[in-house]
Design a protein around this motif. Structure first.
Motif, PDB file in Angstrom:
ATOM      1  N   THR A 119     -35.336  10.853  74.034  1.00 47.37           N
ATOM      2  CA  THR A 119     -35.554  11.679  75.216  1.00 47.37           C
ATOM      3  C   THR A 119     -34.337  12.539  75.528  1.00 47.37           C
ATOM      4  OG1 THR A 119     -37.144  10.144  76.181  1.00 47.37           O
ATOM      5  CG2 THR A 119     -36.034  11.645  77.694  1.00 47.37           C
ATOM      6  N   ILE A 120     -33.148  11.945  75.490  1.00 42.77           N
ATOM      7  CA  ILE A 120     -31.962  12.725  75.862  1.00 42.77           C
ATOM      8  C   ILE A 120     -31.578  13.750  74.813  1.00 42.77           C
ATOM      9  CG2 ILE A 120     -31.084  10.886  77.342  1.00 42.77           C
ATOM     10  CD1 ILE A 120     -29.010  10.245  75.170  1.00 42.77           C
ATOM     11  N   ALA A 121     -32.229  13.700  73.641  1.00 45.18           N
ATOM     12  CA  ALA A 121     -31.975  14.732  72.639  1.00 45.18           C
ATOM     13  C   ALA A 121     -32.483  16.090  73.106  1.00 45.18           C
ATOM     14  CB  ALA A 121     -32.641  14.357  71.312  1.00 45.18           C
ATOM     15  N   PHE A 122     -33.501  16.089  74.011  1.00 42.24           N
ATOM     16  CA  PHE A 122     -34.061  17.369  74.459  1.00 42.24           C
ATOM     17  C   PHE A 122     -34.228  17.472  75.968  1.00 42.24           C
ATOM     18  CE2 PHE A 122     -37.619  14.543  73.674  1.00 42.24           C
ATOM     19  CZ  PHE A 122     -38.403  14.721  74.802  1.00 42.24           C
ATOM     20  N   ASP A 123     -34.151  16.359  76.697  1.00 47.60           N
ATOM     21  CA  ASP A 123     -34.318  16.345  78.143  1.00 47.60           C
ATOM     22  C   ASP A 123     -32.944  16.442  78.806  1.00 47.60           C
ATOM     23  OD1 ASP A 123     -34.472  15.296  80.884  1.00 47.60           O
ATOM     24  OD2 ASP A 123     -36.513  14.665  80.392  1.00 47.60           O
ATOM     25  N   GLN A 124     -32.626  17.631  79.337  1.00 52.79           N
ATOM     26  CA  GLN A 124     -31.279  17.868  79.841  1.00 52.79           C
ATOM     27  C   GLN A 124     -30.963  17.006  81.054  1.00 52.79           C
ATOM     28  OE1 GLN A 124     -29.947  21.891  79.815  1.00 52.79           O
ATOM     29  NE2 GLN A 124     -28.464  21.592  81.474  1.00 52.79           N
ATOM     30  N   ARG A 125     -31.948  16.750  81.894  1.00 52.47           N
ATOM     31  CA  ARG A 125     -31.681  15.953  83.094  1.00 52.47           C
ATOM     32  C   ARG A 125     -31.300  14.524  82.734  1.00 52.47           C
ATOM     33  NH1 ARG A 125     -33.528  11.291  85.668  1.00 52.47           N
ATOM     34  NH2 ARG A 125     -35.702  11.879  85.293  1.00 52.47           N
ATOM     35  N   GLY A 145     -25.112  10.197  69.015  1.00 54.75           N
ATOM     36  CA  GLY A 145     -26.443  10.758  69.232  1.00 54.75           C
ATOM     37  C   GLY A 145     -26.982  11.472  68.014  1.00 54.75           C
ATOM     38  N   LEU A 146     -28.169  12.007  68.168  1.00 54.58           N
ATOM     39  CA  LEU A 146     -28.858  12.718  67.098  1.00 54.58           C
ATOM     40  C   LEU A 146     -28.145  14.015  66.759  1.00 54.58           C
ATOM     41  CD1 LEU A 146     -31.482  12.720  65.326  1.00 54.58           C
ATOM     42  CD2 LEU A 146     -32.518  14.087  67.158  1.00 54.58           C
ATOM     43  N   ALA A 147     -27.874  14.213  65.484  1.00 45.49           N
ATOM     44  CA  ALA A 147     -27.173  15.417  65.051  1.00 45.49           C
ATOM     45  C   ALA A 147     -27.925  16.668  65.493  1.00 45.49           C
ATOM     46  CB  ALA A 147     -27.024  15.408  63.531  1.00 45.49           C
ATOM     47  N   GLY A 148     -27.175  17.619  66.044  1.00 41.99           N
ATOM     48  CA  GLY A 148     -27.760  18.870  66.472  1.00 41.99           C
ATOM     49  C   GLY A 148     -28.406  18.829  67.837  1.00 41.99           C
ATOM     50  N   SER A 149     -28.367  17.694  68.510  1.00 41.79           N
ATOM     51  CA  SER A 149     -29.062  17.571  69.790  1.00 41.79           C
ATOM     52  C   SER A 149     -28.234  18.140  70.933  1.00 41.79           C
ATOM     53  CB  SER A 149     -29.415  16.113  70.079  1.00 41.79           C
ATOM     54  OG  SER A 149     -28.255  15.311  70.135  1.00 41.79           O
TER      55      SER A 149
END
Length: 281
Positions: A119-125, A145-149
Motif C-alpha cells: 500500500t505505501i508503495a503508491f498510497d502517499q498518505r 521498501g520496494l525499488a522505485g516506489s
C-alpha cells in the motif's frame, strides 16, 4: 571493487502452537532479519527467541511492521486513520526495540510487511504516516521498501536513509510489478531457478519476468520469504550461488551511511511502484 549484496528474510512469525518457518536455520544464511512485531504474526516469547538467535549469529535486525491482522497474516488491505497507523507503527517498533535490547541486539531498520508494504508503495498518505512514525521514534532507522516506489522518495525527502530490495522467490511482470499471489507461478519454489535469477540480478541488473522477457532491476538487498515452502533450501542456494560467483554477502545496514543513502537506494526502470496492493510481499 567487489560486488556486495544483503540477504534478508521475514522471521519471528510463529504464533503460539502455530510454527512458521525455521528461523534458526535461516539465521545461518541471511544477513538481515525482518522480525515480526506481533501485529501480523509473532508472539513475544517466539520473537525474543528469534532475536537472541539473530544476536548470536551477528545478523542485523529490522522491525517487520504491519497492519493488526493476525487472521489474515497482514496480507489484507486496511485503511487505518493517520492517527491509528502512526501509533501502530510506533508501538511495533518500540516493542521490538525493547525485546531486542533484552536479547543483546538492536533494531537498525524498518521493513513494512505484506499489505502495508504494498500500500505505501503508491498510497502517499499511508506512506507519509509510516515515515512520520519512524522519524518520531528513531530517525536513524533505515526504511526498506520496494525499488522505485514513491515511499522511498518521500522518506529521503524527510531525511530518512533508505534501501530497496528485490524478491528472490517472487515472479515479476514485464512492467516491473510483482505478480499477484493469486496468480499461478507468482511464488517460485525451485532453489536452482531462484538462485540463477538472483545471480542474473547481481551480474546484469535484471530478472526474467513471468512472460520470459527481462526486467531491469537493481537492489541492495534480496528477500527470501521465511514462510515459503523450502525457504531454507532456497536461501542457501542463493547464498552459495552468489558467493561462488565472488559476490560478498553482508548486511546493508553496515554499509548505508547518511551521505551515501541516495546512492545505495535502488531504483527500478519500470513502474514497480504500482505493485499489486494487498497481495503481501
Amino acid at each position: 571493487m567487489s560486488v556486495r549484496i544483503d540477504l534478508n528474510s521475514d522471521l519471528g512469525e510463529s504464533f503460539g502452537a502455530w510454527h512458521m518457518g525455521d528461523d534458526a536455520a535461516m539465521l545461518n544464511i541471511v544477513t538481515s532479519a525482518n522480525v515480526a512485531c506481533g501485529f501480523h504474526a509473532g508472539d513475544p516469547a517466539g520473537i525474543l527467541d528469534t532475536l537472541r538467535e539473530a544476536a548470536s549469529k551477528g545478523v542485523a535486525v529490522g522491525a517487520h511492521v504491519g497492519y493488526p491482522d493476525l487472521v489474515g497474516f497482514g496480507r489484507r488491505n486496511m485503511a487505518p486513520s493517520s492517527r491509528e497507523l502512526i501509533a501502530d507503527v510506533v508501538y511495533q517498533i518500540g516493542a521490538l526495540k525493547g525485546l531486542a535490547a533484552a536479547a543483546g541486539t538492536r533494531v537498525s531498520y524498518v521493513k513494512p510487511h505484506g499489505a502495508l508494504y504494498n500500500t505505501i508503495a503508491f498510497d502517499q498518505r499511508q506512506a507519509t504516516d509510516v515515515i512520520t512514525a519512524i522519524r518520531a521514534i528513531d530517525a536513524d532507522l533505515i526504511l526498506v521498501g520496494l525499488a522505485g516506489s514513491r515511499v522511498l522518495e518521500l522518506a529521503r525527502e524527510q531525511g530518512l536513509r533508505t534501501v530497496a530490495e528485490a524478491f528472490a522467490d517472487r515472479a515479476y511482470q514485464a512492467d516491473g510489478q510483482l505478480v499477484s499471489r493469486r496468480t499461478p507461478g507468482a511464488v517460485i519454489h525451485d532453489p536452482t531457478e531462484v538462485a540463477e535469477r538472483m545471480l542474473q540480478l547481481v551480474e546484469r541488473g535484471s530478472v526474467p519476468s513471468i512472460d520470459g522477457s527481462n526486467v531491469r532491476l537493481e537492489a541492495n538487498s534480496i528477500c527470501v520469504h521465511g514462510d515459503s515452502p523450502g525457504a531454507v533450501e532456497i536461501a542457501r542456494a542463493v547464498r552459495n550461488t552468489l558467493e561462488s560467483a565472488g559476490v560478498e554477502i553482508q548486511p546493508f545496514s553496515s554499509a548505508v551511511s547518511s551521505s551515501a543513502s541516495a546512492a545505495l537506494t535502488a531504483t527500478v526502470s519500470t513502474a514497480a511502484a504500482s505493485a499489486v496492493a494487498g497481495d503481501g510481499s
